[in-house]
Write a protein that holds these residues in place. Structure first.
Motif: not given
Lengths: 323, 323, 323
Positions: A322, B314, C313, C316-317, C319-323
């Protein structure tokens, strides 16, 4: 069984607000106390129970004096729980007093043992040659105290306790175990209480030491050469392996395990069922057990746990991708 | 208490470098040994302690002969730890010799029990009808050996041990438990040591078996029909459930649990506090306990652990999105 | 030792298919049963063993009647395991019948204790003043029953059990522990079995309660004021902390820990070595222990576990970057 509130106040002190002639017929927790009972408020979070309780007297902190005295008699002290503890002692001394010094006819005390004349030695206790039992100490029943083991004054050693069994020491040789004779003893200080069927092993060379004021619950195992600092408390089924050195004022929760040769400084608090695998050199609260869950959920999480390191690497891979 | 170095050497062998007339007054770990003490170097990693120690003699591996002899007397052997173990035995035999065969006046041996004339039966021990106690075996105190239970030769059974209580067997019927009578016995081999307050249950139909040379620490529970192979050792508070079959030369750490009907092959080593839930068919070291941490950190990780399977999914989702 | 199949059938019922004159010389598990043995099929998954067994008779479910009768004698019942349990009782009563009411000459019963004339009080047992032992109850050996402790009828209390030691109660004051006298007793119902060296503490104010039909294995610790509901069973080395309230018909696996003041409703089943840290208000199966693994694998996963919350965490980071 009955005590007047004035008798309690006279014996234990505190500030009594209310009539000395109130009759107290029992002790009870605040949630279930009835008229005639005395109870205590142990923690501010239970303050709402203060107004609901039917108790004839409540032992409270100073900050609850107004609230408590509005509803009836109260005794105001800085430490209601400790006051309550002393009240249980007063109650017992009045209603089922403890026996004076005695040696039960079934006990066996070796002629070379030293037992203080004020000690109480219960049924089927065995005090071996060279053992010492201090003043006012009480061995309840079926207690073993072996040679070179010293129990201090004012101790309570509950039934089935074994003090001075050999520590677990063997040297491997050609796939066999060679016994290492355990040449040390056990030294237990004053005001120590040891719970039923607990064991304190003798030391390999030097003594296993339990300092003053230590409280051990039932079925606790203390290995050879362990040193337990003053006023430390351990709940049931704790195991402390050989040569661990546990500080003063520690608490160890039920079923916890402390591995050998570790050091825990003073004021370390270990949660129940936790496994201490490294020395703890900073006071504080420490925990380690798998959280319980529905079996099906646990199974999935446990299976994933076995791949956790992989998951971490996969996550790292994604993160690199990423950036 | 004193032994000359020459006496030690004569009794236990090894290569003595130094004067036979050196007086040894105590045994001590290398870190705390003083002049007059004999000690040993157990592991090469402690070699730096060799030069610092004040001990009058050090038992060492051949590779440390030069280093050790520069600083004073030494005894050179292939297995210093086993030599040291034998030295503790020599020391004890000189300074506090064990009692010869005896039956304590408080012990109760059923007329139909078979107790070898050389056995030592301590205070408050109970040997029931049909039980057998082998040569030189020592029941320390408060030991129970029930009918159909056989303890071999040269065993040490520490205080409070219960051999031959009923295994835990019940069949459910209409929400009640129907007792399954435990018709088997216990068979304990030679050279076995069992720690204080440990329990070995009788078998349901066949015997529970503890083979030669097994060493069990305190508060160990051995369920019915368990088979423990020769020279296996278990530390304190281990629980082995019914019908588990544990190999020879295994070690099981303190507080570990082995579930029922499992098999562990020879030379399996289980870490403390680990839970064995499946058979282990390959020798090696196995572990499973939650690592201890600051309570606050543990709480966060434990909370995340309860979602671990979700996290895995996930992560998988992310990976798919990335490819 | 021998029983005819007809004798078994007459005593225990069921539908016998085969000759009443078949001689049964032993009981055995289906996998190892030989000619002359009687065995049982406990679970449909073992049906393939039915055709292989050499047993002279097999106790089976109705659905296996045809298969079983093709190979030889069988007894058909709805609950083969319970039938087998009763058969062990029959076998024992024929071949090694239990002793009638007795008080062993070494036992000590206080004149103020109430022991039912049909009770059996074994060697070195101690029943204190104010204790009560019910009809047909058997204290095996070295059992302690203290004042205010009541054991019901038809109980078996195995060797070394301690009933009525003080609960573990202390109030902290100025870094010392003040003893809270334990003023309650213990109330044990009927048909209770308690395993060797287990402990049931007396209550602080009210009684610790073990209801009818409860079965506790060896080395179990029951803290003060615990309430164990009827027909609940606990395997070896379980620890239940003070004031826990455990429902009826629960099972708790070996080495599990239940923290204090929790409630478990009826029909809760806790896996071995799990730690119950919160009340369980829904029947079901619950588990929580770290899965065992090769030590090296465990080390990696355990290390990752200590970063698990971080990993969450980071995920989660991503995932946020991916959306």
């Amino acid at each position: 069984m009955l005590l007047l509130l004035g008798q309690i106040h006279q014996a234990l002190g505190g500030a009594l607000i209310g009539s000395k002639s109130i009759e107290i017929v029992g002790l009870a927790p605040i949630a279930s106390a009835k008229a005639g009972d005395i109870t205590f408020l142990s923690h501010p979070q239970f303050a709402d129970q203060l107004q609901k309780t039917q108790a004839s007297c409540v032992i409270v902190f100073p900050q609850f004096q107004d609230l408590a005295s509005q509803r009836g008699a109260c005794i105001v002290v800085d430490n209601p729980y400790a006051y309550y503890a002393r009240l249980t002692q007063l109650w017992k001394s009045q209603h089922s007093p403890e026996p004076q010094a005695f040696v039960h006819p079934t006990a066996w005390i070796d002629p070379l043992a030293q037992v203080h004349p004020s000690a109480r030695i219960g049924p089927f206790c065995w005090v071996d040659a060279g053992a010492t039992i201090g003043a006012n100490t009480w061995l309840k029943s079926h207690v073993s105290v072996s040679r070179q083991c010293k129990v201090g004054a004012n101790c309570i050693i509950h039934s089935g306790v074994v003090i001075g069994a050999d520590g677990f020491g063997f040297a491997p040789e050609n796939s066999h175990w060679i016994k290492i004779e355990q040449l040390g003893g056990v030294h237990i200080g004053d005001d120590v209480e040891i719970g039923a069927n607990s064991c304190v092993d003798r030391g390999a060379l030097e003594d296993t030491v339990i300092e003053n004021g230590v409280k051990l619950d039932n079925l606790v195992q203390i290995g050879h050469n362990v040193h337990v600092g003053a006023h430390t408390a351990m709940a049931g089924c704790v195991g402390v392996a050989g040569s661990a050195r546990i500080g003063a004022h520690c608490t160890i929760g039920g079923g916890a395990v402390v591995l050998g040769h570790l050091q825990l400084v003073d004021h370390v608090h270990i949660s129940a069922a936790s496994v201490v695998t490294r020395s703890i050199l900073q006071a504080g609260n420490y925990t380690g057990f798998f959280p319980i869950d529905h079996n099906a959920t646990w199974e999935k999480n446990a299976a994933s746990l076995r791949q956790l390191n992989q998951l971490r690497h996969r996550l790292k891979g994604l993160e690199k991708g990423n950036t």
